[in-house]
Design an enzyme around this catalytic site. Structure first.
Site, PDB file in Angstrom:
ATOM      1  N   TRP A 111       0.797  -1.530   0.074  1.00  0.00           N
ATOM      2  CA  TRP A 111       0.215  -0.185  -0.028  1.00  0.00           C
ATOM      3  C   TRP A 111       0.892   1.264   0.064  1.00  0.00           C
ATOM      4  CZ3 TRP A 111      -0.392   4.224   3.479  1.00  0.00           C
ATOM      5  CH2 TRP A 111      -1.561   4.883   3.039  1.00  0.00           C
TER       6      TRP A 111
ATOM      7  N   ALA B 172      -5.503  -2.502  -2.156  1.00  0.00           N
ATOM      8  CA  ALA B 172      -5.893  -3.023  -0.742  1.00  0.00           C
ATOM      9  C   ALA B 172      -6.573  -1.800   0.153  1.00  0.00           C
ATOM     10  CB  ALA B 172      -4.971  -3.931  -0.004  1.00  0.00           C
ATOM     11  N   ASP B 173      -6.560  -0.796  -0.563  1.00  0.00           N
ATOM     12  CA  ASP B 173      -6.727   0.737   0.307  1.00  0.00           C
ATOM     13  C   ASP B 173      -8.204   0.646   0.675  1.00  0.00           C
ATOM     14  OD1 ASP B 173      -5.911   3.443   0.785  1.00  0.00           O
ATOM     15  OD2 ASP B 173      -7.937   3.412   0.032  1.00  0.00           O
ATOM     16  N   VAL B 174      -8.557   0.747   1.974  1.00  0.00           N
ATOM     17  CA  VAL B 174      -9.727   0.851   2.675  1.00  0.00           C
ATOM     18  C   VAL B 174     -10.472   2.041   1.831  1.00  0.00           C
ATOM     19  CG1 VAL B 174     -11.072   0.924   4.505  1.00  0.00           C
ATOM     20  CG2 VAL B 174      -9.143  -0.233   4.689  1.00  0.00           C
TER      21      VAL B 174
ATOM     22  N   LEU C   4     -10.403   3.280  -0.989  1.00  0.00           N
ATOM     23  CA  LEU C   4     -10.701   2.991  -2.326  1.00  0.00           C
ATOM     24  C   LEU C   4     -11.989   2.060  -2.422  1.00  0.00           C
ATOM     25  CD1 LEU C   4     -10.270   3.182  -5.520  1.00  0.00           C
ATOM     26  CD2 LEU C   4      -8.647   1.297  -5.126  1.00  0.00           C
TER      27      LEU C   4
END
Length: 335
Positions: A270, A289-291, A293
């Site tokens: 990330w 894996a960005d929350v 996004l």
DNA sequence: CGCCAGGTAAGGA
DNA sequence: TCCTTACATGGC
């Protein structure tokens, strides 16, 4: 990479020659020009599909940002140019339509300083990118088309300084953004440089040399986790020794640079993608894996749950080559 | 109080 | 290689 010489080539002594950015062919037809209108002012012509006000709106997303000051029509920032702190105001007056960089405080700018400033700002606002292919690509997309209309002319507002970008990404790992801003402010207040001017206070992020001298225990006392403290200490050390540098990373292939960053403790996929996106200008950087996004896609697509990594990859597949911009516009929709 | 937040390292199957 | 779990704390 190929951006380095262009600003030099585009810095004209004679402002009369600046008009019509189309004359700037050196960068594949992108129309960024710079000129010296006065000793304390540098002007940059802006490309098509650039809206400074839209970028300022993005920059106003947090009132806790400590590294620049916004007004209705300008952003002011203390920055190191030619090794010396300069307070710079950036605006885009409708009369000229050019990005106007004014020195408010600090020593007058030499010609070299002006070049460096122009390059920094061009990089900050991603002025050398031709956004038209991206807009054509997603013009009919149900998810992105509304966003390129709503945020028309938005560029990925970058973090040109590698150390600042890495620290910001590290600080932002697994905490809410409000707390990330608090941590950045503590680092800056404690170890950075301050200037008071016209009743306002301006801060510069600490240098890697300074933070390399700080013990991890001391960093933990600012409420950084041990992981974050160790990661920042390691990054400060590696940049101080020259082992890691923006120039060095830019000379590598995107994927190699990403792997290189991930060899550092505390830098995972990330963070590497985030820095690739906002500092190294990797167009394919994709923090999958960005929350944030995931939440953005969940919200924009009207899903009843967050998409999986596989679903995001499938969604992004048609946007290959523009993952960073797709991500940034989706993030933007959240705030 | 509980859950979430612009993740990562470490340990185990 | 691919799963868990601990990490630490603010914001809501």
């Amino acid at each position: 990479m190929s951006e380095q010489p262009d600003i030099n080539a585009l810095l004209f002594e004679d402002s009369a020659r600046v008009d019509g950015g189309a004359s700037a062919k050196a960068n594949g037809g992108v129309s960024t020009c710079a000129t010296v209108a006065a000793a304390d002012r540098v002007e940059l012509s802006v490309p098509e599909l650039f809206d400074f006000a839209i970028c300022l709106d993005y920059m106003a997303r947090s009132s806790s940002e400590c590294l620049y000051r916004l007004s209705e029509t300008a952003v002011e920032r203390l920055m190191l140019i030619g090794g010396k702190p300069r307070l710079i105001r950036i605006s885009c007056p409708p009369a000229t339509g050019r990005l106007t960089l004014d020195r408010l405080d600090g020593e007058p700018l030499t010609a070299e300083d002006q070049t460096e400033l122009a390059r920094y700002v061009s990089d900050w606002f991603d002025l050398e990118l031709d956004l038209a292919p991206f807009y054509r690509l997603v013009g009919e997309d149900p998810l992105l088309a509304p966003l390129i209309e709503r945020f028309h002319g938005l560029r990925i507002v970058g973090i040109p300084d590698l150390f600042e970008a890495l620290c910001w990404a590290i600080v932002g790992q697994q905490v809410n953004l409000a707390f990330a801003y608090t941590l950045k402010q503590r680092l800056t207040e404690t170890y950075g440089t301050a200037l008071s001017w016209a009743g306002n206070r301006y801060l510069m992020f600490p240098t890697p040399e300074r933070l390399a001298q700080v013990s991890q225990e001391e960093l933990c006392s600012l409420q950084l986790t041990r992981n974050k403290a160790r990661a920042i200490a390691e990054v400060a050390e590696r940049i101080t020794t020259g082992e890691i540098s923006r120039e060095g990373l830019l000379a590598l292939d995107t994927e190699v640079a990403r792997e290189r960053l991930m060899k550092l403790r505390g830098i995972g996929p990330w963070t590497a993608d985030y820095v690739g996106m906002r500092c190294l200008r990797h167009r394919t950087a994709f923090p999958v894996a960005d929350v944030g996004l995931q939440n953005a896609v969940c919200h924009m697509a009207g899903l009843d749950r967050k998409p999986t990594v596989a679903e995001l990859q499938e969604l992004f597949a048609p946007w290959a080559g523009w993952e960073a911009y797709a991500t940034f516009y989706l993030w933007r929709a959240l705030y």
